[in-house]
Motif scaffolding. Structure first.
Motif, short mmCIF file in Angstrom:
data_model
loop_
_atom_site.label_atom_id
_atom_site.label_comp_id
_atom_site.label_asym_id
_atom_site.label_seq_id
_atom_site.Cartn_x
_atom_site.Cartn_y
_atom_site.Cartn_z
N ILE A 1 0.85 -1.19 0.00
CA ILE A 1 0.00 0.00 0.00
C ILE A 1 0.88 1.24 0.00
CG2 ILE A 1 -1.79 1.27 1.26
CD1 ILE A 1 -2.51 -1.44 2.60
N GLY A 2 0.65 2.16 -0.94
CA GLY A 2 1.37 3.42 -1.00
C GLY A 2 0.48 4.56 -0.54
N ILE A 3 0.97 5.39 0.38
CA ILE A 3 0.22 6.53 0.91
C ILE A 3 1.09 7.77 0.75
CG2 ILE A 3 -0.92 7.52 2.92
CD1 ILE A 3 -1.33 4.69 3.98
N SER A 4 0.64 8.70 -0.09
CA SER A 4 1.45 9.86 -0.41
C SER A 4 0.62 11.13 -0.31
CB SER A 4 2.04 9.71 -1.82
OG SER A 4 3.02 10.71 -2.07
N GLY A 5 1.25 12.27 -0.62
CA GLY A 5 0.51 13.52 -0.68
C GLY A 5 1.14 14.67 0.08
N VAL A 6 0.32 15.69 0.26
CA VAL A 6 0.75 16.98 0.77
C VAL A 6 1.27 16.89 2.20
CG1 VAL A 6 -1.54 17.59 1.65
CG2 VAL A 6 0.02 19.41 0.89
N ILE B 1 5.90 -0.84 8.01
CA ILE B 1 5.84 0.52 7.46
C ILE B 1 7.24 0.96 7.02
CG2 ILE B 1 5.47 2.97 7.96
CD1 ILE B 1 3.27 2.31 9.79
N PHE B 2 7.30 1.55 5.83
CA PHE B 2 8.49 2.28 5.38
C PHE B 2 8.10 3.74 5.27
CE2 PHE B 2 9.46 -1.99 3.94
CZ PHE B 2 10.82 -2.10 4.18
N SER B 3 8.80 4.61 5.99
CA SER B 3 8.51 6.04 5.98
C SER B 3 9.59 6.79 5.20
CB SER B 3 8.45 6.59 7.40
OG SER B 3 8.29 7.99 7.39
N GLY C 1 17.86 4.12 -2.18
CA GLY C 1 18.00 3.33 -0.96
C GLY C 1 16.66 2.89 -0.42
N MET C 2 15.68 3.78 -0.46
CA MET C 2 14.34 3.43 0.01
C MET C 2 13.74 2.33 -0.86
SD MET C 2 11.00 5.89 0.52
CE MET C 2 9.63 5.31 1.53
N TYR C 3 13.86 2.50 -2.17
CA TYR C 3 13.33 1.50 -3.10
C TYR C 3 13.98 0.14 -2.85
CZ TYR C 3 12.71 -1.05 -7.48
OH TYR C 3 12.44 -2.02 -8.41
N ASN C 4 15.30 0.14 -2.68
CA ASN C 4 16.00 -1.12 -2.46
C ASN C 4 15.59 -1.78 -1.15
OD1 ASN C 4 17.42 -0.96 -4.87
ND2 ASN C 4 19.18 0.09 -3.95
N VAL D 1 3.94 1.85 2.57
CA VAL D 1 5.00 2.81 2.24
C VAL D 1 4.37 4.20 2.23
CG1 VAL D 1 6.78 3.45 0.58
CG2 VAL D 1 6.10 1.04 0.81
N GLU D 2 4.92 5.12 3.03
CA GLU D 2 4.32 6.45 3.09
C GLU D 2 5.37 7.54 2.93
OE1 GLU D 2 4.27 9.04 5.48
OE2 GLU D 2 5.56 8.14 7.02
N GLY D 3 4.95 8.63 2.28
CA GLY D 3 5.85 9.76 2.09
C GLY D 3 5.27 10.76 1.10
N PHE D 4 5.81 11.98 1.13
CA PHE D 4 5.18 13.06 0.37
C PHE D 4 5.39 12.96 -1.13
CE2 PHE D 4 9.48 14.54 1.12
CZ PHE D 4 9.81 15.28 -0.01
N CYS D 5 6.39 12.21 -1.59
CA CYS D 5 6.62 12.14 -3.04
C CYS D 5 6.99 10.73 -3.50
CB CYS D 5 7.65 13.16 -3.49
SG CYS D 5 9.28 12.99 -2.73
#
Length: 209
Positions: A9-14, A35-37, A71-74, A119-123
């Protein structure tokens, strides 16, 4: 899903839109989830890869180059391929205020044999290799004034300088949002009017399973 026993699950945004809160609630519902932040992947402040904004005398932290996205992707790919869970799953159901308990129970029962990665993050959706990993994608938006109201209540390290929101945080968000809308498919968008996005995500989990 790429694997029958895996859901990513990807959670992104402002900024200040509710990404981390939502990811944490999903994690509590599914105790074996991981969770990956994206916030854990910022380069150190003295790293030369940062983009400096001379007129603000400040780093622009709201762009991809401020982060170790490779690094995050890996790390995400390595975890997915490891067949590990973050901890032993407990046979209990965690209830949070304002959520549909029956819906939560259905999700819990149906995902007993499913590894859930959040996985969460703004971009995160602006880094193409990572985008291809997600089974479900969610993007939080906010009205500019509401976003600013929330942002000024937060304390960052290093702290925002005067003008940072207008010059970097908001402007970069608009660019990233436009790119996601134009290039990333099957994204569900939330805003401040969505009172309980967690239930929407839970229903989507049931549907995809």
């Amino acid at each position: 899903m790429s694997h029958s026993n895996l859901l990513v699950i990807g959670i992104s945004g402002v900024t200040c839109g509710g990404k981390t809160t939502t990811a944490s609630e999903i994690n509590k519902i599914f105790p074996g989830s991981k969770i990956f932040s994206q916030d854990d992947y910022f380069w150190p402040v003295n790293d030369p890869r940062h983009v400096w904004i001379p007129e603000l005398n400040h780093i622009n932290f709201d762009i991809l180059s401020s982060l170790d996205m490779e690094g995050m992707y890996n790390d995400v790919r390595r975890y997915i391929g490891s067949n590990k869970t973050s901890k032993t799953r407990k046979h209990t159901i965690n209830y949070l205020n304002g959520t549909d308990c029956d819906l939560r129970k259905q999700c819990f029962e149906k995902t007993k044999d499913v590894r859930i990665v959040i996985v969460e993050g703004f971009c995160i959706f602006n880094y193409r290799p990572l985008t291809e990993v997600f089974d479900l994608k969610y993007y939080f938006t906010l009205d500019r004034d509401e976003c600013y109201r929330r942002r000024v209540q937060r304390v960052y390290e290093p702290p925002d300088c005067p003008g940072y929101f207008e010059r970097c945080a908001w402007v970069e968000h608009l660019k990233q949002l436009e790119e996601v809308q134009e290039t990333v498919e099957n994204v569900v968008y939330f805003n401040e009017k969505n009172k309980n996005p967690v239930d929407t995500i839970l229903r989507d989990i049931l549907n995809i399973l």
